[in-house]
Design an enzyme around this catalytic site. Structure first.
Site, PDB file in Angstrom:
ATOM      1  N   PHE A   1       1.020  -1.165   0.395  1.00  0.00           N
ATOM      2  CA  PHE A   1      -0.295  -0.027   0.105  1.00  0.00           C
ATOM      3  C   PHE A   1       0.940   1.190   0.224  1.00  0.00           C
ATOM      4  O   PHE A   1       0.840   2.365  -0.646  1.00  0.00           O
ATOM      5  CB  PHE A   1      -0.854  -0.327   0.933  1.00  0.00           C
ATOM      6  CG  PHE A   1      -1.289   1.471   1.074  1.00  0.00           C
ATOM      7  CD1 PHE A   1      -2.653   1.249   0.285  1.00  0.00           C
ATOM      8  CD2 PHE A   1      -1.590   1.926   2.948  1.00  0.00           C
ATOM      9  CE1 PHE A   1      -3.719   2.773   0.576  1.00  0.00           C
ATOM     10  CE2 PHE A   1      -2.743   3.160   2.379  1.00  0.00           C
ATOM     11  CZ  PHE A   1      -3.739   3.526   1.597  1.00  0.00           C
TER      12      PHE A   1
ATOM     13  N   VAL B   1      10.456  -6.742  -3.491  1.00  0.00           N
ATOM     14  CA  VAL B   1       8.967  -8.099  -3.378  1.00  0.00           C
ATOM     15  C   VAL B   1       9.054  -8.815  -2.974  1.00  0.00           C
ATOM     16  O   VAL B   1      10.719  -9.521  -2.912  1.00  0.00           O
ATOM     17  CB  VAL B   1       8.047  -8.068  -4.186  1.00  0.00           C
ATOM     18  CG1 VAL B   1       7.994  -6.250  -4.968  1.00  0.00           C
ATOM     19  CG2 VAL B   1       8.505  -8.542  -5.504  1.00  0.00           C
TER      20      VAL B   1
ATOM     21  N   TYR C   1       2.759  -5.936  18.483  1.00  0.00           N
ATOM     22  CA  TYR C   1       2.974  -4.602  17.087  1.00  0.00           C
ATOM     23  C   TYR C   1       3.412  -3.368  17.796  1.00  0.00           C
ATOM     24  O   TYR C   1       5.159  -3.801  17.240  1.00  0.00           O
ATOM     25  CB  TYR C   1       1.555  -4.272  16.541  1.00  0.00           C
ATOM     26  CG  TYR C   1       1.806  -3.464  14.919  1.00  0.00           C
ATOM     27  CD1 TYR C   1       2.308  -4.320  14.024  1.00  0.00           C
ATOM     28  CD2 TYR C   1       1.346  -2.317  15.475  1.00  0.00           C
ATOM     29  CE1 TYR C   1       3.154  -3.317  13.354  1.00  0.00           C
ATOM     30  CE2 TYR C   1       1.929  -1.257  14.169  1.00  0.00           C
ATOM     31  CZ  TYR C   1       2.396  -2.487  12.968  1.00  0.00           C
ATOM     32  OH  TYR C   1       2.458  -1.089  11.661  1.00  0.00           O
TER      33      TYR C   1
END
Length: 322
Positions: free
Chosen positions: A16, A37, A147
């Site tokens: 994103f 990637v 997180y």
């Protein structure tokens, strides 16, 4: 500033933030962006270089993609997961957010990379800002969930690496990022507004800072070669804070949909959420999380180029053009 073309490596180039970042960097004549990637992309229309390194872990060999790289922008990470079902969530977050990050940064320093830009999270600061006291970049970190803790541990590891190697580290902590193709909580809210259902959120007077994708990308690009960004922490954000009620109205306006909000008092919503076991959701909808971005202006001369209204409109431009 670096005037000659140079190489910038972007991890998570299909994500994103990463994909928007790659397109923005490609517009700069003095930058040659190279994307990383996990799995090779086959889209012939992508106007920049893409490399696949497979699954990333704390033992990945990055040698083949680091030659000649001067700046790395690391967007890869295990994103925040609501209702995480992992047996040990902190261990899962650490394996990616700490292990992959530090392994890449260590090899980058050895390869002579000059600057490592890490996209962290406002959760390093905490879950809720105090009344009248927005988070600042120089606050003592107070992460609460796995997180946020993993992101903070990655930041500490990078800062220690900077001290021992001399490689510049730049840390950027965004709050919720919204833009075309956004997923997660923001996408869920958009779906609810789009259905036109009455929502009991017409009297929520909290304040939260969000950041439009284009604003975040612009801040990251500014940090690529700005001398004053070296070894600094920056908080990302739009120039305007919104209540949940204001955000819902703004989303509805950007979508061209009616906004049907019922003014239920926040204390009733909070009580109901607690009874239903949705305390974390209530915090996101009813609590405040404000961010002070004045350091960005003072050190970098940076201000968000888009207003919140413009940022929300861009979320739906492609849909209206179809």
């Amino acid at each position: 500033m670096i005037a000659e073309p140079y190489k910038v490596l972007v991890t998570g180039a299909a994500g994103f933030v990463g994909s928007a970042l790659m397109y923005s960097l490609k517009q700069r004549d003095h930058i040659n962006p190279i994307g990383i990637v996990r799995h090779q992309l086959s889209d012939p229309l992508i106007p920049y270089s893409i490399n696949s390194v497979g699954d990333m872990d704390n033992a990945t060999d990055w040698t083949s993609v680091l030659s000649g790289i001067q700046v790395i922008i690391h967007t890869v990470g295990r994103a925040h997961v609501m209702n995480d079902s992992a047996e040990d969530p902190l261990d899962e977050y650490r394996s990616v957010n700490v292990g992959v990050t530090i392994n890449l940064a260590r090899q980058a320093a050895e390869a002579g990379v000059k600057r490592f830009i890490y996209i962290s999270s406002i959760k390093v600061n905490g879950e809720q800002s105090a009344e009248g006291k927005p988070f600042t970049a120089d606050d003592i970190p107070l992460p609460e969930d796995p997180y946020g803790i993993s992101k903070f541990e990655a930041e500490r590891g990078l800062q220690e690496l900077a001290e021992s190697t001399g490689m510049d580290i730049v840390i950027i902590r965004p709050p919720l990022v919204y833009g075309p193709g956004v997923k997660g909580n923001f996408a869920s809210m958009v779906r609810l507004v789009g259905k036109g259902l009455p929502l009991p959120l017409g009297a929520v007077y909290n304040k939260r800072t969000l950041v439009a994708l284009d604003n975040l990308v612009d801040l990251i690009v500014t940090c690529v070669d700005h001398p004053a960004a070296a070894n600094q922490v920056f908080l990302a954000g739009d120039a305007e804070d919104l209540s949940t009620t204001e955000l819902l109205r703004g989303v509805a306006k950007a979508m061209g949909k009616p906004c049907r909000l019922v003014p239920v008092p926040s204390f009733i919503l909070r009580l109901g959420a607690i009874l239903l076991g949705k305390k974390a959701l209530a915090q996101r909808l009813l609590g405040s999380l404000r961010v002070d971005i004045s350091k960005n202006s003072e050190l970098l001369g940076w201000k968000p180029p888009l207003t919140v209204e413009e940022g929300l409109k861009r979320c739906f431009v492609s849909e209206k053009n179809q």
